[in-house]
Design an enzyme around this catalytic site. Structure first.
Site, PDB file in Angstrom:
ATOM      1  N   LYS A   1       3.959 -15.592  -2.111  1.00 44.53           N
ATOM      2  CA  LYS A   1       2.566 -15.130  -2.304  1.00 44.53           C
ATOM      3  C   LYS A   1       1.215 -15.860  -2.758  1.00 44.53           C
ATOM      4  CE  LYS A   1       2.171 -10.408  -3.473  1.00 44.53           C
ATOM      5  NZ  LYS A   1       1.821  -9.358  -4.287  1.00 44.53           N
TER       6      LYS A   1
ATOM      7  N   ASP B   1       0.030   1.732  -7.796  1.00 42.17           N
ATOM      8  CA  ASP B   1      -0.419   1.307  -6.522  1.00 42.17           C
ATOM      9  C   ASP B   1       0.796   1.508  -5.631  1.00 42.17           C
ATOM     10  OD1 ASP B   1      -2.175   0.207  -4.637  1.00 42.17           O
ATOM     11  OD2 ASP B   1      -1.804  -1.514  -4.735  1.00 42.17           O
TER      12      ASP B   1
END
Length: 846
Positions: free
Chosen positions: A531, A627
């Site tokens: 990422k 989240d």
């Protein structure tokens, strides 16, 4: 926070000065450049009060039509007269406009695939570029409807060229073109970015595309009502909750424009209408009015918010907050203190991105909780896409990929390159000398390596201690630690480049709010997910740090493992275990992947619930994920679910606290409404988000879909209406029809309903959610067994399962790395799942 809001308010009041309010009427703006072209037409066409003329009647227009033809139609399918004719291009063609006034110009393009016997315009792929910007790239009109595009281009020469390029062996076409100059002061060079709040300069070098322009609380306005020929649409279809607003209006003549703001900024009809807070049918009166807009997440957006206090009866009686996505754009906004009067227009400009992973942009206003005032308002809103680094507003190709450089440009480039080469050679020599010096110094200090600070990541209050300089190539990983906590392997940037094949876009797994995720392979053959954070993002730095600190302490079979990270060259790169089956969402909708069975879906939900339950109770202090959504639940080779992305995670409240007060973060559509209203975070906020996930799993549709009818936009509200009627089977994935036991579905629906309760106190803990989901799975398995091995008692057993409720020796087999606890996967979990249940009735946290 209060002091910061007051400081922002004071600075804004000082910077924004309105010397003289005027009621006098303004003269209409008269543009020096005004081209309104009816392409392919032989006569003038009047549309929305403006007259469009044929190409031949513009003496200052240079038209190079190439091999173009004209198509006309008087068919009833043509929506407006402006679309009755079209110019069709079989090869590249251009319009060159002589520009009298350099600066921003409106460029408006009208398209409608006119029925034509020679060319099927519905199958075209059109590319349109200016001298510097890509406006459209291989755009298709397959739906056969009309399209209107509006751009704001800064013209810095005495000509502007629009080039139409057929793509993929097709043709290009256009029905009408506008090129009109606008006042210089309409768009300034600077706006404010968010999170952190800071000035953004350089807008004059960028191109804009109008995506949304709203007359909030008012009716549709078009070129007949706007001195700059703009269209303002009503806002109702973008409201998240229609009942949350009430319309307010005054006579347009009462609007008092200050110096520096004119009807060109926005017509007085925009400022004379507004939305204020209505009855949203919620327990608390300090909710937010929210508008939601689907956007392309690959671009940034210019946002202009228009205000005019037409609802107050006295000064300083309206104070509210403005939010963009979940960031406070302006706190404690008191319009009358800024404008020194009521009914005075005021606007603010911002630059923002889409909400992380949601492909939407959200704008909200709501009462300031610091004030005893429960109202908020907005009059107008403009959202414009900003050209990217390739100077494109559509896709990722530059103008030069469509228009090869001219010979003169090539000569200029040669001169520039020749001049630069010598300078680069000199700089390279100096750099080489410097590197040699640094290498010499590093060797001399290698034996006594000092503490290395990483201010770009952790600031001056933390330091990183050097543990080993041996690279992975020598068989030993490089490790560093933060505050004596093992943070995992530290990768060099070269190792990351090798693993990801220099960030090959063909290895791209997905794009999120933090950055892009690539599939990678380490030198030992281990597959990983890489990422890469957006460079220069302050919010990214915070998420980067949080992700490392959280995952370095956590080990669980249902949490994605962090392998290491890279913090070189201002990069923020995280390396995780590879989850080969990707996010849960991709197996539910939007792809061609095979559908999941009901049993698979239940097992995935149970796995994710286990991970969240561990976060809430298994650590020394609870952790709130903040989240939870289907893109943050990943699946491995065996479809084992693991919770991912801890960049927004927050340590839970202490024992003597009920909540954590914090700014709202998360993804719209999954946000706990109580958290959104009160800014009070608890673990029940994760439970609400998980309830949304359960409905996604059942119904296979996004949590929020603004294109659906209003009563179906929000999956939580829509699905709960069906659940209360006991008819969830009517909205579940049709691929599950006939394969879901009714008792299992009922238990699943009841569990989701409890998760989605309005108030956190009415929601179950994640342990209770887990227990109920395991119950639903057992009901499904028993029903399947009854079908394959029927006996006289099997039907009764489905509804009368005896559950193991033993609480003693409760141990989920999980531990914190911190404090000497071993980090182990619970290999017994699978066995426990196949048993009746895994001793998880009301489990106690550590």
């Amino acid at each position: 926070m209060l002091m910061m809001m007051k400081l922002v308010k004071l600075v804004t009041s000082v910077m924004v000065v309105f010397p003289l309010l005027v009621n006098a009427s303004f003269s209409l703006y008269n543009p020096l450049d005004s081209y309104l072209i009816a392409c392919g037409s032989s006569q003038n066409i009047t549309f929305q009060g403006q007259t469009f003329v044929p190409e031949s009647q513009h003496s200052s227009l240079v038209f190079q039509p190439g091999n173009s033809i004209v198509a006309t139609s008087n068919s009833s399918v043509v929506p407006f007269p402006i679309y009755q004719s079209a110019r069709i291009f079989t090869q590249k063609a251009s319009y060159t406009f002589q520009i009298e006034q350099q600066g921003r110009h409106w460029v408006r393009l009208y398209f409608f695939p006119v029925p034509n016997p020679t060319h099927d315009l519905t199958s075209t792929a059109v590319t349109v570029v200016t001298d510097d910007f890509v406006l459209l790239s291989n755009f298709s009109f397959s739906n056969g409807s009309s399209m209107f595009k509006e751009y704001a281009i800064n013209v810095t020469s005495d000509t502007l060229t629009l080039t139409f390029i057929p793509s993929n062996g097709s043709v290009a076409f256009v029905n009408a073109i506008e090129v009109v100059s606008m006042p210089d002061e309409l768009f300034v060079d600077q706006a404010m970015t968010l999170n952190p709040s800071a000035p953004f300069s350089g807008l004059s070098e960028l191109a804009f595309e109008t995506v949304y322009r709203l007359n909030i609380g008012g009716s549709l306005l078009n070129a007949e009502n706007d001195t700059l020929g703009r269209t303002w649409e009503n806002d109702m279809k973008y409201l998240y909750v229609n009942s949350s607003v009430t319309n307010v209006s005054v006579s347009p003549s009462t609007i008092k424009y200050p110096a520096g703001v004119t009807p060109e900024t926005a017509p007085n009809s925009v400022y004379a209408t507004a939305e204020a807070m209505g009855d949203a049918n919620v327990a608390y009166s300090n909710f937010n009015i929210t508008w939601v807009f689907p956007v392309d997440p690959n671009f940034s957006y210019f946002i202009r918010v228009h205000f005019c206090d037409i609802i107050s009866k006295s000064m300083n009686s309206l104070v509210f907050n403005l939010f963009i996505n979940t960031d406070i754009a302006h706190g404690g906004l008191d319009l009358s203190s800024i404008t020194n009067d009521l009914a005075v227009p005021y606007y603010q400009d911002f630059v923002s991105n889409a909400s992380a992973d949601s492909n939407t942009l959200m704008v909200s206003v709501g009462p300031d909780t610091m004030e005893d005032i429960t109202n908020a308002t907005m009059n107008g809103l403009e959202i414009m896409k900003i050209s990217n680094s390739l100077k494109s507003l559509d896709g990722f190709s530059s103008v030069r990929s469509f228009l090869p450089s001219s010979q003169s440009n090539k000569n200029k480039v040669g001169i520039i390159v020749g001049s630069v080469v010598g300078a680069v050679a000199s700089i390279a020599f100096v750099g080489l000398c410097y590197c040699c010096l640094v290498l010499h110094n590093s060797k001399s200090t290698e034996q006594g390596r000092p503490l290395l600070s990483l201010p770009s990541l952790y600031g001056s209050s933390h330091t990183m201690s050097w543990m080993s300089k041996t690279s992975h190539r020598s068989g030993t990983s490089s490790f560093i630690s933060l505050s004596s906590i093992n943070l995992g392997r530290v990768f060099t940037f070269q190792e990351i480049l090798g693993a990801s094949n220099k960030f090959d876009e063909r290895l791209l797994l997905g794009v999120g709010g933090f950055g892009k995720v690539y599939k990678g392979t380490l030198e030992d053959g281990t597959n990983v997910a890489v990422k890469r954070g957006h460079p220069g993002s302050e919010q990214g730095i915070y998420e980067f740090r949080t992700e490392i600190e959280m995952l370095s302490k956590l080990r669980h079979r249902h949490l994605v493992s962090l392998i290491g990270y890279c913090d070189e060259r201002s990069e923020m790169i995280l390396v995780y275990e590879c989850m080969s089956n990707g996010p849960l969402r991709s197996h539910l909708y939007g792809t061609d992947l095979p559908p999941l069975s009901w049993k698979q879906r239940l097992e995935i939900c149970i796995g994710a619930a286990r991970g969240l339950h561990y976060l809430h109770t298994g650590a020394s202090q609870s952790i709130i994920h903040r989240d939870v959504k289907t893109t943050n639940i990943l699946l491995d080779d065996n479809f084992v679910a693991k919770v991912a992305d801890f960049g927004l995670s927050k340590t839970g409240p202490a024992l003597d606290q009920t909540h954590v007060s914090t700014a709202v973060k998360g993804s719209f559509g999954y946000l706990d409404p109580e958290y959104f209203r009160m800014q009070q975070l608890t673990d029940k906020s994760d439970v609400y988000s998980f309830g949304v996930v359960l409905m996604e799993v059942l119904c296979t549709r996004p949590a929020l879909n603004p294109v659906l009818p209003r009563d179906q936009v929000n999956i939580a509200e829509w699905a709960m209406r069906w659940q209360k009627k006991g008819m969830l089977d009517q909205i579940m994935d049709q691929k599950l029809t006939g394969n879901v036991n009714s008792a299992s579905l009922k238990k699943f629906g009841e569990t989701a309903e409890k998760c989605l309760a309005e108030y956190g106190v009415d929601r179950p803990s994640m342990g209770d959610v887990l227990w109920n989901l395991e119950y639903a799975l057992r009901l499904q398995e028993t029903a399947s067994l009854a079908l394959t091995e029927p006996d006289n008692n099997s039907v009764n057993q489905i509804t009368g399962i005896q559950l193991t409720t033993t609480l003693q020796n409760f141990d989920n087999g999980l531990g914190m790395i911190d404090g000497g606890n071993s980090a182990t996967d619970d290999d017994a979990e699978d066995a426990a799942t196949s048993a009746v249940f895994s001793q998880l009735v009301n489990p106690c946290g550590r």
